[in-house]
Design a protein around this motif. Structure first.
Motif, PDB file in Angstrom:
ATOM      1  N   LYS A   1       0.734  -1.283   0.030  1.00 51.76           N
ATOM      2  CA  LYS A   1       0.002   0.053   0.020  1.00 51.76           C
ATOM      3  C   LYS A   1       0.941   1.310   0.058  1.00 51.76           C
ATOM      4  O   LYS A   1       0.279   2.451  -0.039  1.00 51.76           O
ATOM      5  CB  LYS A   1      -0.812   0.063   1.215  1.00 51.76           C
ATOM      6  CG  LYS A   1      -1.817  -1.295   1.038  1.00 51.76           C
ATOM      7  CD  LYS A   1      -2.739  -1.074   2.344  1.00 51.76           C
ATOM      8  CE  LYS A   1      -3.949  -2.058   2.510  1.00 51.76           C
ATOM      9  NZ  LYS A   1      -4.636  -2.344   3.858  1.00 51.76           N
ATOM     10  N   CYS A   2       2.409   0.984  -0.046  1.00 51.93           N
ATOM     11  CA  CYS A   2       3.118   2.429  -0.113  1.00 51.93           C
ATOM     12  C   CYS A   2       3.068   2.869  -1.237  1.00 51.93           C
ATOM     13  O   CYS A   2       3.265   2.528  -2.163  1.00 51.93           O
ATOM     14  CB  CYS A   2       4.469   1.801   0.521  1.00 51.93           C
ATOM     15  SG  CYS A   2       5.944   3.076   0.746  1.00 51.93           S
ATOM     16  N   PHE A   3       2.945   4.155  -1.359  1.00 55.97           N
ATOM     17  CA  PHE A   3       3.051   5.062  -2.410  1.00 55.97           C
ATOM     18  C   PHE A   3       4.365   5.370  -2.875  1.00 55.97           C
ATOM     19  O   PHE A   3       4.535   5.641  -4.284  1.00 55.97           O
ATOM     20  CB  PHE A   3       2.574   6.393  -2.251  1.00 55.97           C
ATOM     21  CG  PHE A   3       0.636   6.559  -1.838  1.00 55.97           C
ATOM     22  CD1 PHE A   3       0.047   6.106  -3.285  1.00 55.97           C
ATOM     23  CD2 PHE A   3       0.090   6.633  -0.943  1.00 55.97           C
ATOM     24  CE1 PHE A   3      -1.182   6.298  -3.256  1.00 55.97           C
ATOM     25  CE2 PHE A   3      -1.338   6.617  -0.776  1.00 55.97           C
ATOM     26  CZ  PHE A   3      -1.947   6.246  -2.049  1.00 55.97           C
ATOM     27  N   THR A   4       5.544   5.207  -1.969  1.00 55.00           N
ATOM     28  CA  THR A   4       6.799   5.400  -2.450  1.00 55.00           C
ATOM     29  C   THR A   4       7.188   4.137  -2.959  1.00 55.00           C
ATOM     30  O   THR A   4       7.371   3.238  -2.071  1.00 55.00           O
ATOM     31  CB  THR A   4       7.657   5.899  -1.279  1.00 55.00           C
ATOM     32  OG1 THR A   4       7.163   7.183  -0.780  1.00 55.00           O
ATOM     33  CG2 THR A   4       9.109   6.341  -1.998  1.00 55.00           C
ATOM     34  N   ARG A   5       7.807   3.891  -4.210  1.00 58.21           N
ATOM     35  CA  ARG A   5       8.362   2.710  -4.777  1.00 58.21           C
ATOM     36  C   ARG A   5       9.676   2.491  -4.371  1.00 58.21           C
ATOM     37  O   ARG A   5      10.595   3.391  -4.718  1.00 58.21           O
ATOM     38  CB  ARG A   5       8.092   2.594  -6.288  1.00 58.21           C
ATOM     39  CG  ARG A   5       6.464   2.449  -6.512  1.00 58.21           C
ATOM     40  CD  ARG A   5       6.162   2.275  -8.077  1.00 58.21           C
ATOM     41  NE  ARG A   5       6.775   3.502  -8.842  1.00 58.21           N
ATOM     42  CZ  ARG A   5       6.378   3.308 -10.157  1.00 58.21           C
ATOM     43  NH1 ARG A   5       5.933   2.488 -10.866  1.00 58.21           N
ATOM     44  NH2 ARG A   5       6.788   4.636 -10.901  1.00 58.21           N
ATOM     45  N   GLN A   6       9.788   1.305  -3.639  1.00 61.24           N
ATOM     46  CA  GLN A   6      11.274   1.299  -3.439  1.00 61.24           C
ATOM     47  C   GLN A   6      12.426   0.944  -4.664  1.00 61.24           C
ATOM     48  O   GLN A   6      11.844   0.148  -5.475  1.00 61.24           O
ATOM     49  CB  GLN A   6      11.410   0.020  -2.397  1.00 61.24           C
ATOM     50  CG  GLN A   6      11.058  -1.339  -2.845  1.00 61.24           C
ATOM     51  CD  GLN A   6      10.675  -2.274  -1.793  1.00 61.24           C
ATOM     52  OE1 GLN A   6       9.689  -2.322  -0.971  1.00 61.24           O
ATOM     53  NE2 GLN A   6      11.864  -3.114  -1.531  1.00 61.24           N
ATOM     54  N   THR A   7      13.548   1.260  -4.425  1.00 57.05           N
ATOM     55  CA  THR A   7      14.586   0.827  -5.733  1.00 57.05           C
ATOM     56  C   THR A   7      15.378  -0.104  -5.278  1.00 57.05           C
ATOM     57  O   THR A   7      16.068  -0.523  -6.121  1.00 57.05           O
ATOM     58  CB  THR A   7      15.205   2.383  -5.855  1.00 57.05           C
ATOM     59  OG1 THR A   7      16.161   2.663  -4.622  1.00 57.05           O
ATOM     60  CG2 THR A   7      14.534   3.306  -6.380  1.00 57.05           C
ATOM     61  N   LEU A   8      15.517  -0.660  -3.921  1.00 59.58           N
ATOM     62  CA  LEU A   8      16.103  -1.995  -3.750  1.00 59.58           C
ATOM     63  C   LEU A   8      15.264  -2.755  -3.068  1.00 59.58           C
ATOM     64  O   LEU A   8      14.510  -2.515  -2.133  1.00 59.58           O
ATOM     65  CB  LEU A   8      17.241  -1.405  -2.649  1.00 59.58           C
ATOM     66  CG  LEU A   8      18.243  -2.581  -2.014  1.00 59.58           C
ATOM     67  CD1 LEU A   8      18.952  -3.114  -2.885  1.00 59.58           C
ATOM     68  CD2 LEU A   8      18.892  -2.016  -0.841  1.00 59.58           C
ATOM     69  N   ALA A   9      15.387  -4.119  -3.532  1.00 58.93           N
ATOM     70  CA  ALA A   9      14.565  -5.224  -2.944  1.00 58.93           C
ATOM     71  C   ALA A   9      15.419  -5.477  -1.481  1.00 58.93           C
ATOM     72  O   ALA A   9      16.564  -5.811  -1.266  1.00 58.93           O
ATOM     73  CB  ALA A   9      14.965  -6.483  -3.791  1.00 58.93           C
ATOM     74  N   ALA A  10      14.608  -5.281  -0.481  1.00 60.05           N
ATOM     75  CA  ALA A  10      14.895  -5.378   0.845  1.00 60.05           C
ATOM     76  C   ALA A  10      13.847  -5.936   1.707  1.00 60.05           C
ATOM     77  O   ALA A  10      12.685  -6.058   1.366  1.00 60.05           O
ATOM     78  CB  ALA A  10      15.244  -3.980   1.478  1.00 60.05           C
ATOM     79  N   THR A  11      13.933  -6.499   2.813  1.00 58.94           N
ATOM     80  CA  THR A  11      13.277  -7.384   3.775  1.00 58.94           C
ATOM     81  C   THR A  11      12.622  -5.990   4.786  1.00 58.94           C
ATOM     82  O   THR A  11      12.964  -5.644   5.462  1.00 58.94           O
ATOM     83  CB  THR A  11      13.883  -8.234   4.581  1.00 58.94           C
ATOM     84  OG1 THR A  11      14.693  -9.000   3.779  1.00 58.94           O
ATOM     85  CG2 THR A  11      12.858  -9.190   5.486  1.00 58.94           C
ATOM     86  N   PRO A  12      11.155  -6.024   4.406  1.00 60.16           N
ATOM     87  CA  PRO A  12      10.239  -5.310   5.287  1.00 60.16           C
ATOM     88  C   PRO A  12      10.354  -5.863   6.844  1.00 60.16           C
ATOM     89  O   PRO A  12      10.455  -6.866   7.015  1.00 60.16           O
ATOM     90  CB  PRO A  12       8.888  -5.416   5.063  1.00 60.16           C
ATOM     91  CG  PRO A  12       8.924  -6.054   3.411  1.00 60.16           C
ATOM     92  CD  PRO A  12      10.380  -6.992   3.525  1.00 60.16           C
ATOM     93  N   GLY A  13      10.603  -4.902   7.763  1.00 58.38           N
ATOM     94  CA  GLY A  13      10.829  -4.994   9.048  1.00 58.38           C
ATOM     95  C   GLY A  13      11.061  -4.124  10.239  1.00 58.38           C
ATOM     96  O   GLY A  13      10.065  -3.063   9.999  1.00 58.38           O
TER      97      GLY A  13
END
Length: 459
Positions: free
Chosen positions: A355-367
């Motif tokens: 649901k986040c509007f900012t699209r991440q540029t690095l694949a990382a683990t949500p935590g």
């Protein structure tokens, strides 16, 4: 055993510019440059090549090691200043340090960087806005080459020096011995070399190695600090007024709660967040490109809290590494959290990230970064984000992304004289590996400085 006049240990910024200047200056020295990493054309990170989404801990890391050092695949920012980035001016004088950095800039321009814009952070409007909100903008001239142009320039420098300087890649220096006649024997995994002058220029990735060599040779070192923080990623529009004006805004804030110093570092407009492997530990960093076709919709920058320690604790880098290891243990590498989740005391999950509007540029683990970064540093980072929100509204939005951890390791400061020579005649320590410099500009300038000293001895 092959004998050289000068051996340069490390092909990072200081080693590259030392080899350039020794090629340009008239001298008869026989020179070898050694690096444990790859030649420029083979420095390809598997993540960037699309072979994997997460860091697989290549050894050596192509981001950190190889021709050009850690700066090669960075965004190529050269900050011409003595206000930050190291203490070269304390050894050579402020005016001379600035002259050396200006010279480095002229070489970069001559090698293809002349089209790169030169920014100045002495922007009165932004400086006033910062002061009105208890923030402080440090002054510098900034040449932004971009990762793409940076690699091209380094390639041209290598072409310039390759017939004059012997280079040995994929080679690890295992030990250094000082002989009775004052020469040095350099033992590597590819054989042994001898030289009259040895230059330690291993950069920040060689911090443990240079500390080991100095300990063995009885060279005094002063323990330095470590900076702990996060990489912030947000829509580029939020910081557009700042990045358009100064590009690399080095902003410092003193927190109300702890009186700690927090600073922005390595700002990358329209850039991407990347991971890097330092001594087997995965940390986070950021890049940006000069080519508009490679731009993203986001800007990223680090927020770092400085940590200095008193007796009996000495190993500040180990403290930073332990925090990074914890992040690696919990997230398998880099952790990612929305700012809104952090301040509400909840972890970011895959569901929340969707649901986040900012699209991440690095694949990382949500935590949850609060399980990794100590409370004091995290409180200071949160306070800094709210302070930045006053000059760049939107910084404290819920969907601002925080990647952790980012650690800025500082090599122990090696005791050297005004010529950057240790107490052992003929043994020099320069660049970020010596702890004297902390930036591309100052590291490069230190290489030029020592090259000119040695060139005179071999005319």
């Amino acid at each position: 055993m092959k004998k050289y006049d000068i051996i340069i240990a490390g092909a990072g910024a200081s080693g590259v510019f030392m080899s350039y200047e020794l090629t340009k200056e008239k001298n008869q020295a026989k020179i070898l440059m050694i690096d444990k990493g790859a030649p420029l054309e083979k420095r390809v990170c598997p993540i960037k090549a699309g072979k994997t989404k997460n860091c697989i801990k290549c050894s050596p890391c192509h981001i950190m090691n190889g021709y050009g050092g850690a700066g090669t695949l960075s965004d190529g920012k050269y900050n011409i200043t003595t206000q930050f980035g190291g203490d070269l001016h304390r050894y050579v004088g402020t005016d001379h340090a600035m002259e050396l950095m200006e010279y480095v800039d002229s070489v970069l321009c001559a090698m293809g960087g002349s089209d790169a814009k030169l920014y100045s952070t002495a922007n009165s409007d932004l400086k006033t806005r910062c002061l009105q909100n208890n923030l402080h903008l440090l002054e510098a001239k900034v040449r932004h080459l971009g990762t793409d142009r940076n690699v091209q320039i380094l390639g041209k420098i290598f072409e310039y020096i390759k017939e004059r300087i012997d280079t040995q890649f994929y080679t690890t220096i295992e030990d250094v011995a000082v002989m009775d006649d004052g020469t040095f024997h350099v033992l590597t995994d590819k054989g042994q070399f001898a030289c009259d002058k040895l230059v330690l220029a291993t950069g920040r990735s060689g911090s443990k190695w240079i500390a080991k060599i100095c300990d063995e040779l009885g060279i005094e070192q002063k323990k330095n600090r470590v900076d702990i923080g996060v990489r912030v990623e947000l829509p580029a529009e939020v910081f557009k007024d700042i990045t358009d004006a100064v590009y690399e805004g080095k902003i410092v804030y003193k927190t109300d709660r702890y009186n700690d110093m927090v600073r922005t570092f390595c700002m990358n407009p329209y850039g991407e967040v990347v991971s890097e492997n330092t001594n087997g530990i995965v940390t986070v960093n950021g890049h940006s490109y000069a080519d508009p076709n490679l731009h993203t919709e986001n800007t990223n920058f680090a927020l770092l809290v400085s940590n200095k320690f008193t007796e009996p604790f000495e190993d500040s880098n180990e403290y930073g590494e332990s925090i990074a290891r914890l992040s690696n243990m919990l997230g398998g590498g880099v952790l990612l959290q929305r700012f809104g989740d952090l301040v509400k005391g909840r972890r970011s999950s895959e569901r929340r990230m969707e649901k986040c509007f900012t699209r991440q540029t690095l694949a990382a683990t949500p935590g949850d970064l609060s399980l990794v970064i100590p409370k004091r540093q995290l409180d200071s980072i949160i306070e800094m984000i709210y302070a930045l929100d006053k000059i760049a509204p939107g910084t404290a939005n819920e969907d601002t992304l925080l990647y952790g951890v980012e650690v800025k390791f500082y090599n122990s400061k090696v005791h050297v004289d005004k010529n950057l020579q240790t107490k052992i005649p003929g043994l020099y320590a320069l660049g970020d590996g010596s702890g004297v410099t902390h930036s591309l500009s100052q590291a490069s300038a230190s290489g030029v400085y020592v090259a000119r000293i040695l060139a005179k001895q071999y005319q």
